[in-house]
Design a protein around this motif. Structure first.
Motif, mmCIF file in Angstrom:
data_model
loop_
_atom_site.group_PDB
_atom_site.id
_atom_site.type_symbol
_atom_site.label_atom_id
_atom_site.label_comp_id
_atom_site.label_asym_id
_atom_site.label_seq_id
_atom_site.Cartn_x
_atom_site.Cartn_y
_atom_site.Cartn_z
ATOM 1 N N SER A 1 -5.885 -48.728 26.554
ATOM 2 C CA SER A 1 -6.680 -48.252 25.412
ATOM 3 C C SER A 1 -7.474 -47.008 25.826
ATOM 4 N N LYS B 1 -10.113 -46.269 24.793
ATOM 5 C CA LYS B 1 -11.541 -46.624 24.794
ATOM 6 C C LYS B 1 -11.994 -47.239 26.118
ATOM 7 N N SER C 1 -12.581 -51.415 24.953
ATOM 8 C CA SER C 1 -11.396 -51.807 24.173
ATOM 9 C C SER C 1 -11.500 -53.233 23.631
ATOM 10 N N ASN C 2 -11.122 -53.378 22.365
ATOM 11 C CA ASN C 2 -11.067 -54.723 21.753
ATOM 12 C C ASN C 2 -9.972 -55.546 22.426
ATOM 13 N N SER C 3 -8.830 -54.877 22.619
ATOM 14 C CA SER C 3 -7.674 -55.588 23.192
ATOM 15 C C SER C 3 -8.015 -56.109 24.590
ATOM 16 N N LEU D 1 -2.708 -50.997 18.974
ATOM 17 C CA LEU D 1 -1.548 -50.499 18.238
ATOM 18 C C LEU D 1 -1.926 -49.151 17.644
ATOM 19 N N TYR E 1 -0.301 -46.106 15.385
ATOM 20 C CA TYR E 1 0.836 -45.704 14.540
ATOM 21 C C TYR E 1 2.041 -46.610 14.762
ATOM 22 N N PHE E 2 1.801 -47.908 14.716
ATOM 23 C CA PHE E 2 2.842 -48.940 14.841
ATOM 24 C C PHE E 2 3.545 -48.916 16.199
ATOM 25 N N THR F 1 -4.458 -55.623 20.055
ATOM 26 C CA THR F 1 -5.087 -55.797 18.736
ATOM 27 C C THR F 1 -4.693 -54.610 17.872
ATOM 28 N N GLU G 1 -10.772 -54.651 15.233
ATOM 29 C CA GLU G 1 -12.093 -54.017 15.324
ATOM 30 C C GLU G 1 -13.239 -55.025 15.187
#
Ligand SMILES: Cc1cc2nc3c(=O)[nH]c(=O)nc-3n(C[C@H](O)[C@H](O)[C@H](O)COP(=O)(O)O)c2cc1C
Length: 555
Positions: A9, A11, A15-17, A92, A94-95, A144, A179
């Motif tokens: 990520s 971030k 990161s959330n993931s 994820l 753009y898919f 996520t 998020e």
């Protein structure tokens, strides 16, 4: 056992993931460490230098297995080769995977042989075999995404990993509404999800994630419309006008989005939020079709909360206990108090996974709730049966006491239940052995009354032992309104039954048995009605700021 956690990520640590990946690794390690040492290595791609692949095929032609670019990718490949388990954590985009991670994946080219292979997981696409023996390695993809569900969003991701790790050569945990994991106000829901991810880690260490856990992990954090309303409100920009919204406005809209219309009981409600420090008022209409926020004060409020904005926000984040804060007059509530009593039903989180868990484990003592009926049955039987005959009455009461564990098997027994069964059984034996039914039934009233009074001296008044489950379980002890109400009610019932002892004795000694029957049925019934009224009225009275101590009440 070496675990390589690749954080893809941009971030980084925020990161959330990564929160999910950390929970998974935590669960995995807890189990794996029981049999041997575990080394965890985390690679934060955002802080590493990974130049995009030049497509020169130098690593295939000129220096087989070695890339011509000298950057952190060399070290990453080494770590990948050493690892027993690779956890791929990424959002994820753009898919697909974020560009940064795609870069890293492209730069794995030196790990493949240049020659064409037919081993393509049955895709018929063609492939390249691995240069190194990767057969024992395990891979887990944790990600996520921002849409309400992961369903249908990860097709490109799984296709890509199918091609380079082999179809079915990896485990996945994909979660929508990603998020939300950074929203403190929603931690009560997201923490539950993280606990399921941790469970998945434990189970994976033993071979694979169970269907039950997979089911829990695929349950939406919030229903689609709740999430989407909340997500839209979270940007702080009006959907209609495109204008920037204030923090309190966006916050109130998100709170309104959490309204569970399934809790609608046929009564439209208007929750008026007055942020006293900002002097701003919002009205949230709560109806059968959902909620809507009004700022023009055009509605008639049914419940009004007067609170400093920061206090309300701290409560929402779980930094302050809401009930405790109310008891300390940090905010006030006026109007219909039932909304506050049922706050969790209207605005709380129902976690279907959790419900599944509790309903499936009927035999689990911890999940059974105690009910006051368990405590009352022996006493009521005793007082009704004894006047009908000394021996028969005692026999019936003893039989009921003996069968209570069977009759009330769906409920947990607490100390008051056990004490009641023991006291009533002893009194019944005493009744059948002695001639003195009146004395012993009066002794029963006295013991019953003292039980209530004694409970006022401990941390849990008798009634709260049973009703606390409607107020968040043990968390209710932090709720001064709940505790004060229950201490008062326990004291009232205690005094009533001590007095009952004396008037029963007096009336029976005076031969007024009929009066005993009338008074001892009517007075508890009146007290019951008072209890039902008082337990609603008194908390509302206190919440409205009445009975407020002037000094030191917020300390
Ligand atoms: C550039 C970009 C593209 C995104 N594309 C998608 C997408 O295609 N589908 C989706 O559901 N979420 C998408 N998102 C949302 C992220 O997947 C989501 O915010 C995720 O929880 C972020 O995870 P992280 O904190 O681990 O980076 C996108 C976000 C960004 C910034």
């Amino acid at each position: 056992m070496k675990i390589l956690l690749i954080n893809g990520s941009p971030k980084g640590k925020a990161s959330n993931s990564l929160r999910l990946a950390n929970a998974f690794v935590e669960g995995f390690c807890a189990e794996t460490e029981k049999t041997g040492a575990v080394v965890i290595e985390e690679l934060d791609l955002a802080s590493l230098k990974i130049t995009p692949c030049k497509g020169c095929f130098f690593c295939w032609k000129n220096t087989p297995g070695e890339c011509c670019i000298k950057d952190d990718m060399r070290m990453i490949i080494e770590k990948e080769l050493e690892a027993d388990l690779i956890v791929w954590s990424f959002p994820l985009y753009y898919f697909s995977v974020p560009g940064m991670l795609k870069n890293m994946i492209d730069r794995q080219l030196p790990m493949n042989l240049p020659f064409m292979s037919r081993d393509d997981s049955g895709y018929g696409s063609g492939s390249h075999d691995a240069r190194y023996d990767m057969s024992g390695k395990k891979h887990v993809l944790i990600s996520t995404c921002g849409f309400y569900s992961s369903e249908g969003n990860y097709d490109s991701v799984t296709k890509m990993f199918d091609h380079f790790l082999g179809r079915g050569g990896y485990e996945t945990i994909f979660c929508g509404q990603g998020e939300l994991f950074r929203v403190k106000e929603l931690a009560s829901r997201t923490d539950v999800y993280l606990s399921y991810v941790r469970d998945a880690g434990c189970e994976y260490a033993h071979g694979g994630i169970s269907d039950e856990t997979v089911g829990r992990l695929s349950t939406l954090l919030y229903p689609r419309e709740v999430f989407e309303e909340m997500a839209d409100a979270s940007w702080g920009v009006s959907r209609e006008s495109g204008e920037k919204e204030t923090e309190d406005q966006s916050f109130t809209k998100q709170m309104a989005a959490l309204y569970n219309k399934g809790a609608y009981d046929g009564k439209d409600r208007v929750l008026e939020m007055h942020y006293s420090d900002l002097d701003k008022t919002y009205q949230i209409f709560l109806g059968k079709d959902g909620s809507k926020v009004y700022t023009d004060k055009s509605l008639t409020s049914t419940t009004r909360i007067d609170t400093p904005f920061e206090v309300w926000r701290a409560i929402s984040r779980g930094e302050i206990n809401g009930a405790e804060a109310l008891g300390r007059h940090m905010y006030t509530v006026t109007g219909d108090f039932s909304l506050m009593i049922n706050w969790d039903r209207f605005f709380g989180t129902v976690d279907p996974g959790k419900e599944q868990k509790s309903s499936g484990s009927d035999g689990n003592e911890e999940l059974k709730k105690p009910v006051m009926t368990t405590m009352l049955i022996p006493w009521i039987t005793f007082w009704i049966a004894i006047p009908f005959g000394r021996n028969t009455g005692a026999l019936i009461t003893l039989a009921v006491c003996a069968f209570i564990p069977l009759i009330m098997r769906k409920h947990r027994f607490v100390i008051w239940d056990r004490l009641s069964i023991a006291a009533v059984a002893l009194l019944s034996v005493a009744v059948s052995l002695t001639e003195n039914g009146t004395l012993l039934s009066c002794a029963g009233y006295l013991i019953f009354g003292l039980m209530w009074l004694v409970s006022c001296l401990v941390k849990e008044p008798l009634c709260s032992t049973y009703v606390k489950y409607n107020y968040g379980g043990d968390a209710a002890y932090k709720n001064p309104l709940f505790m004060k109400t229950n201490y008062i009610l326990a004291a009232c019932w205690g005094v009533l039954y001590v007095l009952t002892t004396f008037w029963t004795w007096f009336l029976r000694s005076s031969g007024m048995e009929l009066w005993v029957q009338i008074v001892n049925y009517v007075v508890p019934a009146l007290m019951g009605m008072f209890t039902v009224w008082f337990e609603k009225w008194y908390p509302a009275y206190l919440a409205g700021g009445k009975g407020r101590r002037v000094k030191g009440d917020t300390e």
